[in-house]
Write a protein that holds these residues in place. Structure first.
Motif, PDB file in Angstrom:
ATOM      1  N   THR A  25      -0.573  -4.689  -3.119  1.00 25.51           N
ATOM      2  CA  THR A  25      -1.689  -5.549  -3.537  1.00 25.51           C
ATOM      3  C   THR A  25      -1.327  -6.150  -4.882  1.00 25.51           C
ATOM      4  O   THR A  25      -0.754  -5.475  -5.733  1.00 25.51           O
ATOM      5  CB  THR A  25      -2.985  -4.713  -3.670  1.00 25.51           C
ATOM      6  OG1 THR A  25      -3.341  -4.257  -2.367  1.00 25.51           O
ATOM      7  CG2 THR A  25      -4.134  -5.519  -4.263  1.00 25.51           C
ATOM      8  N   ASP A  27      -3.268  -8.418  -7.795  1.00 24.62           N
ATOM      9  CA  ASP A  27      -4.410  -9.148  -8.355  1.00 24.62           C
ATOM     10  C   ASP A  27      -3.984  -9.703  -9.706  1.00 24.62           C
ATOM     11  O   ASP A  27      -3.399  -8.990 -10.515  1.00 24.62           O
ATOM     12  CB  ASP A  27      -5.604  -8.194  -8.573  1.00 24.62           C
ATOM     13  CG  ASP A  27      -6.064  -7.558  -7.273  1.00 24.62           C
ATOM     14  OD1 ASP A  27      -5.933  -8.216  -6.222  1.00 24.62           O
ATOM     15  OD2 ASP A  27      -6.514  -6.393  -7.308  1.00 24.62           O
ATOM     16  N   HIS A  33      -6.937 -12.683  -6.046  1.00 19.66           N
ATOM     17  CA  HIS A  33      -6.309 -11.630  -5.232  1.00 19.66           C
ATOM     18  C   HIS A  33      -5.183 -12.278  -4.440  1.00 19.66           C
ATOM     19  O   HIS A  33      -5.426 -12.862  -3.382  1.00 19.66           O
ATOM     20  CB  HIS A  33      -7.336 -10.999  -4.288  1.00 19.66           C
ATOM     21  CG  HIS A  33      -8.551 -10.490  -5.009  1.00 19.66           C
ATOM     22  ND1 HIS A  33      -8.489  -9.458  -5.914  1.00 19.66           N
ATOM     23  CD2 HIS A  33      -9.846 -10.889  -4.964  1.00 19.66           C
ATOM     24  CE1 HIS A  33      -9.704  -9.239  -6.404  1.00 19.66           C
ATOM     25  NE2 HIS A  33     -10.542 -10.106  -5.844  1.00 19.66           N
ATOM     26  N   LYS A  36      -3.059  -8.759  -0.453  1.00 19.10           N
ATOM     27  CA  LYS A  36      -3.967  -7.637  -0.195  1.00 19.10           C
ATOM     28  C   LYS A  36      -3.330  -6.665   0.783  1.00 19.10           C
ATOM     29  O   LYS A  36      -3.104  -7.005   1.946  1.00 19.10           O
ATOM     30  CB  LYS A  36      -5.279  -8.159   0.387  1.00 19.10           C
ATOM     31  CG  LYS A  36      -6.107  -8.964  -0.612  1.00 19.10           C
ATOM     32  CD  LYS A  36      -7.278  -9.639   0.103  1.00 19.10           C
ATOM     33  CE  LYS A  36      -7.830 -10.746  -0.775  1.00 19.10           C
ATOM     34  NZ  LYS A  36      -8.632 -11.700  -0.009  1.00 19.10           N
ATOM     35  N   THR A  72      -0.082  -4.723  -8.317  1.00 16.33           N
ATOM     36  CA  THR A  72      -1.214  -3.965  -8.854  1.00 16.33           C
ATOM     37  C   THR A  72      -1.188  -2.560  -8.253  1.00 16.33           C
ATOM     38  O   THR A  72      -1.447  -1.572  -8.924  1.00 16.33           O
ATOM     39  CB  THR A  72      -2.544  -4.677  -8.508  1.00 16.33           C
ATOM     40  OG1 THR A  72      -2.408  -6.042  -8.899  1.00 16.33           O
ATOM     41  CG2 THR A  72      -3.731  -4.054  -9.193  1.00 16.33           C
TER      42      THR A  72
END
Lengths: 245, 306
Positions: A25, A27, A33, A36, A72
């Motif tokens: 992920t 961000d 974002h 994901k 992230t």
């Protein structure tokens, strides 16, 4: 099954994937974002298209693979190394295993074709003797032997992209990342570049092409990974249209 | 072997950078040269002043007078005792006759001196003049001499010595402060030059990072550029100072010979023996520091550009 394909199939069982993402992920600080929970693997010697509209996360994926940014969350492995464990001074060595070409070629305008390609060897401190052997060799593979002394501004778009390709390949990377390599080219030159990429892949380099070019993706019938708003929505062999369905 | 080739490549690129970025390079070299020129001037003034103070210190001394009737033997004993002290540079004996002769020649008109005939009014004025090698020990030595038997009076010149030493300290502190400020300006300007060089070559650096160049490889040309600016910036003022020093000193000695008859200047070789390595070291150090600090900040901002 051809001998080469059989060897490739067998090697998959013993060799780890050259690119592996597990629940990645990303961000950004502005709240975007970009990716994901992305999970995917690319095996050694594969030819893969990554498609998706603007903002789908393709560029973020390339930046993550080059370790220009960190995810992230999640785990990324490239060439058997976990990127989160790479130290600052090992990033350059990691990047030496990945050749990259861009839509806008990124050539140094004040240097000749030869110097642009030799630059890639120079910066990784390749011995001069090897450089003098390798640069003409790769330029010959790219069909640029006659244009070694020309400057980028004297070349067509297709030729400039071939110089960029030569620069990306001269250090024999395991992976070649091509970010919209045909974006600035006419159909004839686009096909020429794709033919070269296929040739590079046939010689064993893993090729990952990020593109919008539906016609090329459909015609080449390779593995297509489709991203939409940072989510992997399809991963199939076949064309762009097939992947969307 | 490859590291050597990379090193020479870095030097070549560093020289090219200076020419590519010639306006900023020129500004940095000029500032560095101005700073080191001022540094050189301060050093020359200070070292000559210190030389003056030192020679003054050896000229500034104590005069010892003796009790009436002190024999020459006792005076010689006292002289020997004083000479044994580590802080003493030399001791000169002036007899009563010599003192009177000196006084007559400098203070009295020949007619007035004639009236004294063979009389010596300074009969009890034989003295020892003590020159110190370390003027700060004057008090200690004075106390010692006063304690000796036969000593009547002691004239010292602690005031002159103190004020010379004090002045020397003030000049050192003020010039050190000015030089530090100037060197900070030079560091900043070299940083600006390197920073401009980095932004001009942003695309090239971004490609280098993308291809996998090490930080060391990317930095070398800029560090070489900074060091070369430092060396050139140091060499120019050194040349000017070397060429002008002898002329200025010669001119000062010629024009103010009446005032400066007691003042001597350091020979140029002695000044340059210290000034050349120190200036070059400062130039190289500032060039190196300015480029390293700037690169650390600037290179982080450049991405591989996906």
């Amino acid at each position: 099954m051809a001998k080469y394909d059989l060897y490739r199939e067998l090697s998959r069982d013993i060799e780890p994937p050259v690119i592996s993402l597990e629940n990645v992920t990303k961000d950004y600080v502005d709240g975007l974002h970009a990716l994901k929970n992305l999970t995917m693997q690319i095996e050694k010697g594969e030819f893969v298209f990554i498609v998706g509209s603007s903002g789908s996360g393709k560029s973020t994926l390339i930046r993550l693979l080059l370790k220009e940014i960190n995810p992230t969350s999640g785990k990324i492995m490239v060439n058997g190394k976990t990127l989160s464990r790479l130290r600052e001074n090992s990033i350059c060595k990691h990047r030496r295993g990945i050749g990259v070409v861009f839509q806008d070629f990124r050539l140094l305008q004040d240097r000749t074709v030869y110097e642009n390609v030799a630059f890639a060897q120079r910066v990784i401190e390749t011995p001069v003797i090897k450089m003098r052997r390798e640069v003409p060799r790769i330029l010959s593979v790219m069909g640029l032997s006659e244009k070694m002394d020309r400057y980028p501004s004297e070349l067509s778009g297709g030729e400039q992209q071939r110089v960029a390709l030569a620069r990306a390949l001269v250090n024999n990377p395991v992976i070649l990342l091509a970010d919209e390599p045909t974006g600035n080219l006419d159909p004839k030159n686009s096909w020429e570049i794709m033919r070269l990429l296929e040739e590079v892949n046939r010689r064993g380099t893993t090729v990952v092409v990020v593109t919008h070019n539906r016609e090329i993706v459909d015609a080449m019938q390779k593995r297509v990974i489709t991203l939409n708003k940072g989510v992997l929505i399809s991963d199939k062999k076949g064309g762009y249209s097939n992947a969307k369905n | 072997m490859q590291k050597i080739s990379t090193f020479f490549y870095g030097i070549g690129q560093g020289i090219k950078n200076i020419f590519r970025n010639r306006m900023f390079s020129l500004a940095s070299i000029s500032t560095m040269a101005a700073c080191l020129f001022l540094f050189g001037v301060f050093y020359i003034v200070l070292s000559n002043f210190e030389y003056l103070v030192r020679s003054a210190e050896t000229n500034v001394g104590l005069t010892v007078f003796f009790d009436e009737g002190t024999t020459d033997e006792r005076i010689n004993e006292i002289r020997a005792l004083i000479l044994r002290r580590a802080e003493v540079h030399k001791v000169e004996y002036i007899s009563a006759e010599e003192a009177w002769e000196e006084y007559k020649n400098t203070k009295l008109s020949p007619e007035l001196a004639e009236t004294f005939g063979d009389d010596n009014p300074l009969e009890n004025s034989a003295s020892l003049t003590v020159y110190l090698s370390d003027v700060s020990m004057q008090d200690v030595l004075g106390r010692y001499i006063k304690s000796l038997e036969g000593v009547r009076k002691l004239n010292d010149s602690a005031g002159i010595a103190d004020s010379l030493s004090g002045m020397n300290k003030i000049i050192t502190v003020v010039s050190a402060a000015i030089i530090i400020v100037l060197l900070l300006v030079a560091t900043f300007l070299i940083g600006m030059t390197i920073s401009t060089g980095v932004s001009v070559r942003k695309q090239e650096i971004s490609i280098m990072k993308l291809i996998g160049a090490s930080n060391y490889f990317i930095r070398i040309p800029y560090i070489v550029e900074g060091i070369l600016i430092g060396i050139i910036g140091a060499a120019i003022p050194l040349l000017i100072l070397r060429l002008s020093y002898s002329k200025v000193v010669g001119m000062l000695e010629e024009k103010f010979s009446t005032v400066l008859n007691v003042v001597t200047f350091l020979p140029p070789e002695r000044v340059m023996r210290v000034l050349i390595p120190v200036s070059l070291l400062i130039g190289v150090g500032i060039g190196f520091l300015g480029s390293v600090i700037t690169l650390r900040r600037q290179l982080r901002k450049i991405e591989v550009g996906v």
